[in-house]
Motif scaffolding. Sequence first.
Motif, PDB file in Angstrom:
ATOM      1  N   PHE A   1      50.272 -34.170 -16.401  1.00 12.41           N
ATOM      2  CA  PHE A   1      51.685 -33.977 -16.090  1.00 12.41           C
ATOM      3  C   PHE A   1      51.997 -34.127 -14.503  1.00 12.41           C
ATOM      4  O   PHE A   1      52.941 -34.838 -14.089  1.00 12.41           O
ATOM      5  CB  PHE A   1      52.398 -32.728 -16.595  1.00 12.41           C
ATOM      6  CG  PHE A   1      53.764 -32.242 -16.304  1.00 12.41           C
ATOM      7  CD1 PHE A   1      54.848 -33.127 -16.741  1.00 12.41           C
ATOM      8  CD2 PHE A   1      53.962 -31.181 -15.930  1.00 12.41           C
ATOM      9  CE1 PHE A   1      55.886 -32.713 -16.378  1.00 12.41           C
ATOM     10  CE2 PHE A   1      55.251 -30.632 -15.449  1.00 12.41           C
ATOM     11  CZ  PHE A   1      56.386 -31.855 -15.942  1.00 12.41           C
TER      12      PHE A   1
ATOM     13  N   ALA B   1      48.701 -43.490 -19.347  1.00 12.79           N
ATOM     14  CA  ALA B   1      48.530 -42.278 -20.486  1.00 12.79           C
ATOM     15  C   ALA B   1      48.671 -42.873 -22.032  1.00 12.79           C
ATOM     16  O   ALA B   1      47.984 -42.132 -22.918  1.00 12.79           O
ATOM     17  CB  ALA B   1      49.276 -41.168 -20.152  1.00 12.79           C
ATOM     18  N   GLU B   2      49.369 -43.890 -22.088  1.00 15.19           N
ATOM     19  CA  GLU B   2      49.545 -44.309 -23.454  1.00 15.19           C
ATOM     20  C   GLU B   2      48.605 -45.540 -23.818  1.00 15.19           C
ATOM     21  O   GLU B   2      48.781 -45.993 -24.869  1.00 15.19           O
ATOM     22  CB  GLU B   2      51.109 -44.671 -23.611  1.00 15.19           C
ATOM     23  CG  GLU B   2      51.797 -43.652 -23.822  1.00 15.19           C
ATOM     24  CD  GLU B   2      53.280 -44.024 -24.245  1.00 15.19           C
ATOM     25  OE1 GLU B   2      53.609 -44.309 -25.673  1.00 15.19           O
ATOM     26  OE2 GLU B   2      54.306 -44.117 -23.685  1.00 15.19           O
TER      27      GLU B   2
ATOM     28  N   HIS C   1      56.264 -38.077 -17.505  1.00 13.47           N
ATOM     29  CA  HIS C   1      56.353 -37.739 -18.943  1.00 13.47           C
ATOM     30  C   HIS C   1      55.234 -38.266 -19.890  1.00 13.47           C
ATOM     31  O   HIS C   1      55.455 -39.080 -20.715  1.00 13.47           O
ATOM     32  CB  HIS C   1      57.637 -38.029 -19.320  1.00 13.47           C
ATOM     33  CG  HIS C   1      58.805 -37.651 -18.583  1.00 13.47           C
ATOM     34  ND1 HIS C   1      59.055 -36.235 -18.582  1.00 13.47           N
ATOM     35  CD2 HIS C   1      59.397 -38.496 -17.635  1.00 13.47           C
ATOM     36  CE1 HIS C   1      60.000 -35.984 -17.657  1.00 13.47           C
ATOM     37  NE2 HIS C   1      60.413 -37.185 -17.066  1.00 13.47           N
ATOM     38  N   VAL C   2      54.072 -37.775 -19.529  1.00 13.50           N
ATOM     39  CA  VAL C   2      52.793 -38.128 -20.262  1.00 13.50           C
ATOM     40  C   VAL C   2      52.580 -37.070 -21.498  1.00 13.50           C
ATOM     41  O   VAL C   2      53.240 -36.050 -21.399  1.00 13.50           O
ATOM     42  CB  VAL C   2      51.867 -38.153 -19.576  1.00 13.50           C
ATOM     43  CG1 VAL C   2      51.771 -39.153 -18.416  1.00 13.50           C
ATOM     44  CG2 VAL C   2      51.248 -36.823 -18.849  1.00 13.50           C
ATOM     45  N   PHE C   3      52.027 -37.620 -22.576  1.00 18.75           N
ATOM     46  CA  PHE C   3      51.815 -36.694 -23.730  1.00 18.75           C
ATOM     47  C   PHE C   3      50.744 -35.613 -23.298  1.00 18.75           C
ATOM     48  O   PHE C   3      49.948 -35.746 -22.495  1.00 18.75           O
ATOM     49  CB  PHE C   3      51.252 -37.545 -25.032  1.00 18.75           C
ATOM     50  CG  PHE C   3      52.153 -38.046 -25.778  1.00 18.75           C
ATOM     51  CD1 PHE C   3      53.100 -37.358 -26.457  1.00 18.75           C
ATOM     52  CD2 PHE C   3      52.597 -39.640 -25.500  1.00 18.75           C
ATOM     53  CE1 PHE C   3      54.195 -37.913 -27.342  1.00 18.75           C
ATOM     54  CE2 PHE C   3      53.338 -40.015 -26.462  1.00 18.75           C
ATOM     55  CZ  PHE C   3      54.505 -39.467 -27.332  1.00 18.75           C
ATOM     56  N   SER C   4      51.107 -34.498 -23.580  1.00 18.39           N
ATOM     57  CA  SER C   4      50.271 -33.254 -23.167  1.00 18.39           C
ATOM     58  C   SER C   4      48.810 -33.360 -23.603  1.00 18.39           C
ATOM     59  O   SER C   4      47.961 -33.064 -22.663  1.00 18.39           O
ATOM     60  CB  SER C   4      50.914 -32.011 -24.014  1.00 18.39           C
ATOM     61  OG  SER C   4      50.952 -32.389 -25.432  1.00 18.39           O
ATOM     62  N   LYS C   5      48.443 -34.107 -24.670  1.00 20.18           N
ATOM     63  CA  LYS C   5      46.858 -34.161 -24.840  1.00 20.18           C
ATOM     64  C   LYS C   5      46.564 -35.579 -24.785  1.00 20.18           C
ATOM     65  O   LYS C   5      45.920 -36.198 -25.969  1.00 20.18           O
ATOM     66  CB  LYS C   5      46.943 -33.659 -26.433  1.00 20.18           C
ATOM     67  CG  LYS C   5      46.922 -32.150 -26.092  1.00 20.18           C
ATOM     68  CD  LYS C   5      47.239 -31.492 -27.490  1.00 20.18           C
ATOM     69  CE  LYS C   5      47.676 -29.922 -27.393  1.00 20.18           C
ATOM     70  NZ  LYS C   5      48.424 -29.468 -28.278  1.00 20.18           N
ATOM     71  N   ASN C   6      47.244 -36.417 -23.980  1.00 21.32           N
ATOM     72  CA  ASN C   6      46.662 -37.911 -23.959  1.00 21.32           C
ATOM     73  C   ASN C   6      45.310 -38.089 -23.706  1.00 21.32           C
ATOM     74  O   ASN C   6      44.850 -37.569 -22.953  1.00 21.32           O
ATOM     75  CB  ASN C   6      47.641 -38.698 -22.881  1.00 21.32           C
ATOM     76  CG  ASN C   6      47.249 -38.457 -21.614  1.00 21.32           C
ATOM     77  OD1 ASN C   6      46.484 -38.943 -21.129  1.00 21.32           O
ATOM     78  ND2 ASN C   6      48.130 -37.599 -20.876  1.00 21.32           N
ATOM     79  N   ALA C   7      44.981 -39.332 -24.677  1.00 29.70           N
ATOM     80  CA  ALA C   7      43.490 -39.454 -24.570  1.00 29.70           C
ATOM     81  C   ALA C   7      42.917 -40.125 -23.363  1.00 29.70           C
ATOM     82  O   ALA C   7      41.640 -40.291 -23.412  1.00 29.70           O
ATOM     83  CB  ALA C   7      43.267 -40.563 -25.606  1.00 29.70           C
ATOM     84  N   TYR C   8      44.105 -40.350 -22.509  1.00 31.11           N
ATOM     85  CA  TYR C   8      43.415 -40.936 -21.201  1.00 31.11           C
ATOM     86  C   TYR C   8      43.259 -40.135 -20.067  1.00 31.11           C
ATOM     87  O   TYR C   8      42.888 -40.662 -19.044  1.00 31.11           O
ATOM     88  CB  TYR C   8      44.287 -42.275 -20.657  1.00 31.11           C
ATOM     89  CG  TYR C   8      44.188 -43.105 -21.797  1.00 31.11           C
ATOM     90  CD1 TYR C   8      43.436 -44.478 -21.815  1.00 31.11           C
ATOM     91  CD2 TYR C   8      45.133 -43.382 -22.942  1.00 31.11           C
ATOM     92  CE1 TYR C   8      43.254 -45.244 -22.572  1.00 31.11           C
ATOM     93  CE2 TYR C   8      45.114 -44.305 -23.960  1.00 31.11           C
ATOM     94  CZ  TYR C   8      44.109 -45.187 -23.758  1.00 31.11           C
ATOM     95  OH  TYR C   8      44.293 -46.124 -24.779  1.00 31.11           O
TER      96      TYR C   8
ATOM     97  N   GLU D   1      52.552 -43.299 -16.743  1.00 33.95           N
ATOM     98  CA  GLU D   1      52.829 -43.027 -18.349  1.00 33.95           C
ATOM     99  C   GLU D   1      52.363 -44.081 -18.964  1.00 33.95           C
ATOM    100  O   GLU D   1      51.930 -43.825 -20.234  1.00 33.95           O
ATOM    101  CB  GLU D   1      54.740 -42.956 -18.324  1.00 33.95           C
ATOM    102  CG  GLU D   1      55.175 -41.678 -17.835  1.00 33.95           C
ATOM    103  CD  GLU D   1      56.717 -41.731 -17.450  1.00 33.95           C
ATOM    104  OE1 GLU D   1      57.284 -42.693 -17.971  1.00 33.95           O
ATOM    105  OE2 GLU D   1      57.173 -40.596 -17.004  1.00 33.95           O
TER     106      GLU D   1
END
Lengths: 377, 746
Positions: free
Chosen positions: B69, B142-143, B58-65, B139
């Motif tokens: 998905f 990604a954050e 459940h990563v953010f769709s536009k994660n900076a890392y 996850e």
Amino acid sequence: MHRVRFYPVGNGDTSQIVLANGKRVLFDFCHRSDGEDPDNPLIDLKKTLRDELKAAQRDDFDVVAFTHGDDDHISNSTEFFWLEHAGKYQDKDRIKITELWVPAGMLLEESTKDNQTSEVIVWRQEARHRLRQGKGILVFSKPEKLKKWCEDNGIDFESRKHLFIDAGKLVPGFSLPEDQVEFFVHSPFIKHTDEGDELRNNCSLIFQVRFDVEGVRTDYFAVGDAGYETFEDIVDATKWHKNDDRLDWDLFNIAHHCSYLALAPDKGEKETEPTAKVKELLEHGKTDAYIVSSSQPIPDDKEAYKQTQPPHIQARKTYEKYLEQVGGRDFLVTMEEPTASKPEVLEFEIGGQGLRLADKAVKGAAAVVTSYKPRAG
Amino acid sequence: MVALVAIGERLEPQDAATLTVAAARAAVTAVREDRNFRLLELRRDGDSEILVVECRSHVFSKNAYGIRFQEPLALRFFRDESKLPEVRPLRADFPDLLHENEQEPGEPIGLCVYQEPWAELRRTWTPQRFLRRIQWWLEAAAEGKLHPPELAPEQLFFDSFITVVLPEDFDVLCSKKDRAVALEGRSPQDGSRWVANATFRPVRQLLQNEDRNYALIALTLPEITHSRPERTPATLGELHERLAKRGAPIDEILFREILRLAEGTGLAHVLKQKTLLILTVPVSNPGGFTHIERRGFLIDAGMGELGVQAGVLDRSLDPNTYVQVHLFGELKLKPQWRSTKIIVPVELRDSFTPEKARRYSGIQDSGPRGVLAGYGALGSAIAENWMRGGWGRWDFIDPDLIYPHNLARHRAWEPHVGQSKVAVAQSLHQALFPKTPAPRAVPASGNDFGKPEVLELLQGAELIVDVTTSVGVPRDFSQRDDLGRSASAFISPSGNDSVLLIEDAKRVIRLDCLEPQYYRFILNAPWADAHLKGHKGELYIGAGCRDISGVIPGELVHLHGALLARQIRLRSAEPTAHIQVWRAHPDTGEVSTHAFGVTSPWIDNCLGFEIVWDHGLRTKLRAMREQALPKESGGVLLGYGDNMTRRIYVVDALSPPPDSYQSREEFQRGVQGLAARISEAAARTANIVNYIGEWHSHPRGVEANLSGTDLFQLVELALLLRQDGAPALMLIVGESSESWFSCEVG
């Protein structure tokens, strides 16, 4: 972090946007008394919302929007909210509404349909009361079309004009700089016909809710019930106004509990073939997008294909097909998440890195100690 | 289609039954049951079996890392179960992140999903939790939460198996031109890790064919931002490129340094010489934390050869010397130097110094210049804690030698038997910090002020800690105005209790004034009835260290030593005087503590003696007078005298015995139970506190003047106390003040 929540209320709708600044916008209210039984998969909506508000130390919503007056969108709502037009709806533990959003159809008498309950009449009285007071309400319609109705009902139109919001406009009260969100109105709208403009007052509210956090855009297509014709008209009108990006979606709350009628006139055998314009809307989905069906579970078995009432597996197949095509993530059913036996509130998080499903599923021992267990003898 | 990194070969048939590694089979089941994982393929690679899976997180769709998905991963399980199952992302463009493990060149980077060592982890590891952990890792990555900003930045390079310990004065030494470095092995070379000391020697001493002599080049690079650790480069050119990508190219800095070192007489040619390149790189993270990373590389070329390859040095004129090639303007390097092999990366560690000791111990304050008087069992335990923590610079005074029985408790070893204790203190300090100036050690009593070295040591100290287990030394310190703040610590004869008395920073309340207050507290505290019991007669806390019969387990000495070391450190940072007792329950190990409120002392002169008492005692006396009014009251005074300090220390005043006669005009002290109370007081205080005189109050409106009756009593008292060779002491508590009277017969 902004949050969009969908509540497992069966074949009905209730969703909420909770903004990072604390503002709360509730769409529809469908409380089923069956849900008060902890063993029933339906959620106890009243309790859930009360608990949420209590945790936020509030007893009100900034906005409650009724997309339309069907029972599965307003069920038991008149027992829950504080209504301003009559003392009998003003018990002290009722939840207050700062601003009520309704489509014109809920305000006008002629829209009464067979399946409308006494509750819709109560809400009509509430909407009219607020309109007379000149505050705490927005009515979605073409202002000019309501001019005559105002005159007939002894309401000064000019002083209420700002409370009527036309399709193709942004809803006042929210803005990207202030709230990182804006609501673009798709419906109710004017249909251009040969005979001239026709106001489709029976249409329910449809918004494209746009979040913009530090330049990262996330679009949420929030739909009340609507048939494929409505979507076709929306696609037409939006394109005609060159607002194509207002058809984009990262999150799509699909219409009418996954009914095929939101896609095409024919259900199809294995899947529903969407009409060309509906297809166009589906293709506006973005990479990593989600689709949410606020409905009962949609199994994929032989029986399912024969169902006449929504949800329709054929429609699900179509949505899933287009979701995969645009590189989307998941088609999620409110009554299936995380399990069909015990669905929970489906929550999405929206921020500067886009959108994601908030995975609150606890597993293993942690799940054992946070849930009620069957009785042991 | 996502481009995948190849790993191993496909297993046929594609059936879990084909798998031979139990963990791999179990993982297949776990993958099938986990909705966030999908099994794509089974593969084998050497002695390992691999599940190629797709993990949805459940990563953010536009994660900076750049975590997606769905990520294809290889879960690799080894036949050798002592090896941690590996997780390798298979997407060819999987981002470079922190917390990844180094693999062989060309192999996908492994995810470092666990912080715990596998040897510990495998006891609770299950494939189900493993999958959840992988999902969590993705996850969190990604954050950007894998490495919170409050943590130190990730190291620049992966660990090496060779560790070189740098001398403390490395920075000074490596800037000198004529130095080379020799590695002296500290661990047996057959192990999987090897630790060596780097020692600097003049180059002319290296003109031999020695394997472990290295030319040294130490460079400081510009600051870089942390990212995942760099893989070990194979050549110098590769190292340069890696660092250049991070904004810190080394080529120019390296050869300018070589040119600097070759300036003048050039670089001597030494056969077989290789180079130890040491890079100092400030690495910062987004949280603003910067750490200085130092990393070494053993380079397969001497410094001179390196210069020749780059075209900046020349050996054609004199085969024994590399001299500068005349360069004009900008440094132009020939590319040959780039292919110079890096033999092995080297991890560098700083030597253990007091400053490092404080950092490892979390101690901010460098501590005082101090003297520890008394280096016995307790003193040595306290001192060792401070030494290892790098707190304070301590000198030592103790007159004793080490005897065999001392080894039961003392921080000393058999070879020390017969040496002075302070010499042992000195040698232990040297054993920890060979390069730090040794503490001074004076084999004498702490109060032997006649010895100039004792006085000099004490006068130079900001903090004097008495652990002599004598009453005299702390009392004598108190008499001198030319000494620093003092503390006294000791343990009770049972070994269960320890005591700390510490003066205030301004020395208004000195140790000898704290001592009677401490006794009064333990006389009146119910818990303290056995506090000092078990003593051997007149000694302060019972048997001294020279007494073989003293039985205290070393465990308790070290327990209290640790408690006191910390408490003295903390209390000495506060300005106030303090008395505290710690009690360790000998069976359960529970430690309880009692702190006392110190009150201001008063010193009255009386017949050539100074009478030391305090505000707390006065309050008690006035309360007893108040309670008896309108009648008089009285009782005996407890305390002790010290002929050396010429002081009488008043500890406590007892209430009137029940058979006393009390009226508005007079007080006649009774005797009932009194002898028992006095002997109890003596027993509780190691026979230090005893009867010293009488007190009585005057009625309302009457001041503390000596009446005829009082005088008569005083004389009679003096006659009796003459038998002890002691003066008579009388305290009168009047309407608004108190007066001391003393009488000595003869």
